[in-house]
Design an enzyme around this catalytic site. Structure first.
Site, short mmCIF file in Angstrom:
data_model
loop_
_atom_site.label_atom_id
_atom_site.label_comp_id
_atom_site.label_asym_id
_atom_site.label_seq_id
_atom_site.Cartn_x
_atom_site.Cartn_y
_atom_site.Cartn_z
N GLU A 69 -4.42 -4.75 -7.49
CA GLU A 69 -5.67 -5.35 -6.99
C GLU A 69 -5.55 -5.79 -5.53
O GLU A 69 -6.49 -5.68 -4.75
CB GLU A 69 -6.04 -6.56 -7.88
CG GLU A 69 -7.36 -7.21 -7.54
CD GLU A 69 -8.55 -6.25 -7.73
OE1 GLU A 69 -8.81 -5.86 -8.86
OE2 GLU A 69 -9.18 -5.90 -6.71
N GLY A 109 -2.27 -15.01 9.81
CA GLY A 109 -1.63 -14.23 8.74
C GLY A 109 -2.45 -13.02 8.32
O GLY A 109 -2.19 -12.43 7.27
N GLY A 151 -4.66 -12.33 4.28
CA GLY A 151 -4.11 -13.68 4.25
C GLY A 151 -3.32 -13.89 2.97
O GLY A 151 -3.62 -13.31 1.92
N LYS A 200 -6.04 2.07 3.02
CA LYS A 200 -6.93 1.54 1.98
C LYS A 200 -7.97 2.59 1.55
O LYS A 200 -8.31 2.68 0.37
CB LYS A 200 -7.60 0.26 2.48
CG LYS A 200 -6.59 -0.89 2.58
CD LYS A 200 -7.11 -2.04 3.40
CE LYS A 200 -6.10 -3.18 3.43
NZ LYS A 200 -6.38 -4.16 4.48
N GLU A 251 -0.84 -7.26 10.43
CA GLU A 251 0.43 -6.72 9.95
C GLU A 251 1.53 -7.12 10.94
O GLU A 251 1.24 -7.50 12.09
CB GLU A 251 0.37 -5.19 9.89
CG GLU A 251 -0.71 -4.64 8.98
CD GLU A 251 -0.44 -4.89 7.50
OE1 GLU A 251 0.67 -4.63 7.04
OE2 GLU A 251 -1.37 -5.35 6.80
N GLY A 295 -7.72 -7.67 -0.42
CA GLY A 295 -6.95 -8.87 -0.77
C GLY A 295 -7.37 -9.43 -2.12
O GLY A 295 -7.33 -8.72 -3.13
N LYS A 329 0.82 -1.22 0.00
CA LYS A 329 0.00 0.00 0.00
C LYS A 329 0.85 1.27 0.00
O LYS A 329 0.40 2.34 -0.42
CB LYS A 329 -0.94 -0.01 1.23
CG LYS A 329 -1.96 -1.14 1.18
CD LYS A 329 -2.73 -1.28 2.47
CE LYS A 329 -2.03 -2.08 3.53
NZ LYS A 329 -2.03 -3.53 3.39
N1 HSE Z 1 -3.52 -6.54 8.05
C1 HSE Z 1 -4.42 -6.46 6.95
C2 HSE Z 1 -5.81 -6.86 7.40
C3 HSE Z 1 -3.94 -7.38 5.85
O1 HSE Z 1 -5.96 -7.34 8.53
O2 HSE Z 1 -6.77 -6.68 6.66
C4 HSE Z 1 -4.50 -7.04 4.49
O3 HSE Z 1 -4.11 -5.78 4.05
#
Ligand code: HSE
Length: 328
Positions: free
Chosen positions: A134, A191, A306, A209, A194, A139, A110
């Site tokens: 994308e 996963g 993920g 975002k 961050e 995700g 990002k």
């Molecule tokens: N840490 C972010 C989340 C990962 O939890 O959405 C995706 O950008």
């Protein structure tokens, strides 16, 4: 197509796994047989102009200038170093270098977008390269293509939704009686979170975002600090119970709205009624409602975090580049 990966964490591994498992289908359906000619990690680099063998343990070795070598030897640069939302970090330098050399860039990072989207889009255009991202929002769920391409003619007035999987997972677990700390620990093992989860729970990831949505879809020129931002650390079990008793649910809602000639963005915990489609989005899932002039509201829901889901977004972008080159 020769592909170089700069950065090899969860997303890079998810992408490489998909390339391996989908190899036959990609070749049969699209005549697409990409080679990964470079993988660069903080531990060293794997470079092979004939394609790194992904079916074996990858061997990383020190290299004096791996980024330049990787960019020089590839057609598409997949930039996956960690997000640095204030400066763009190394990822921004990699994107600039690759696009200046006329190489296509695909990223889930990002940082380069929140700091320099306009510059990078112009650089891509000037050098005849594609810049695709994308995986930066939602995700593997195709939010960018929906907003930028499919709904472009409908006139997107605002976008509102859940764009951080970690905080949505925590809020869902707390609503089911779990503790904040346990839920965060699970989000990390899954996963979603961050490397430093402060970025998730304080709303910085969602703010990044929101900036990407504002700047790429609505002509904005915002930075992360322009977002009116509040995270979920102040949400208590009592607040969640209180909302539940009144038929409501706390969600971390990101919102981007056009106003006059500008765009405004916010991220804040919001109590929403259970009748709102966003209230149905549980766990690590994400969702966005696009409000358009021509066809009203369109809501998209799916996996937003993920390695596998975001690795899929990378594959989608790479395949789009392949298809566009076939028809060019
Ligand atoms: N840490 C972010 C989340 C990962 O939890 O959405 C995706 O950008």
């Amino acid at each position: 197509m020769k592909i170089a990966l700069i950065g090899f964490g969860n997303v890079g591994r998810g992408f490489v796994d998909l390339l391996t498992t989908r190899r036959e289908a990609l070749a049969a359906d699209d005549g697409f047989a990409p080679q990964v000619t470079a993988i660069i990690t903080t531990r060293g680099a794997a470079l092979d102009s004939e394609g790194v063998d992904l079916s074996r343990d990858i061997v990383f070795a020190p290299h004096p200038n791996p980024v330049d070598a990787a960019i020089a030897g590839a057609d598409v640069i997949v930039e996956l170093t960690p997000t640095e939302a204030q400066t763009g970090g190394a990822g921004l330098q990699h994107c600039r270098k690759a696009l200046s050399a006329g190489k296509h860039v695909v990223t889930a990072n990002k940082g380069p977008l929140v700091v320099a989207y306009r510059e990078l889009a112009a650089l891509a255009k000037a050098n005849g390269a594609q810049f695709r991202f994308e995986g930066t929002v939602m995700g593997g769920t195709p939010a960018m293509v929906l907003g930028l391409e499919t709904l472009a003619a409908a006139g997107v007035r605002s976008v509102r939704g859940i764009v951080n999987g970690t905080t949505n997972f925590i809020l869902s677990q707390m609503e089911a009686g779990g503790s904040y700390a346990d839920a965060l620990a699970t989000a990390q093992t899954m996963g979603y979170a961050e490397a430093d989860p402060t970025g998730d729970v304080e709303g910085w990831d969602a703010a990044a975002k929101a900036v990407i949505l504002a700047n790429t879809m609505m002509g904005g020129d915002l930075r992360v600090n322009d977002v009116d931002r509040e995270g979920i650390t102040g949400i208590t079990a009592e607040m969640i119970d209180e909302a539940k008793a009144e038929g409501q649910r706390w969600k971390l809602i990101a919102q981007v709205i056009r106003h006059g000639h500008g765009v405004a963005a916010s991220v804040r915990p919001t109590r929403i009624p259970l009748t709102d489609p966003l209230a149905l989005v549980g766990g690590g899932m994400n969702a966005l409602t696009f409000t358009t002039e021509a066809i009203g509201e369109v809501t998209l829901m799916g996996a937003g975090a993920g390695g596998k889901a975001t690795g899929f977004a990378i594959l989608t972008d790479v395949l789009k580049i392949h298809r566009s080159l076939q028809t060019a």
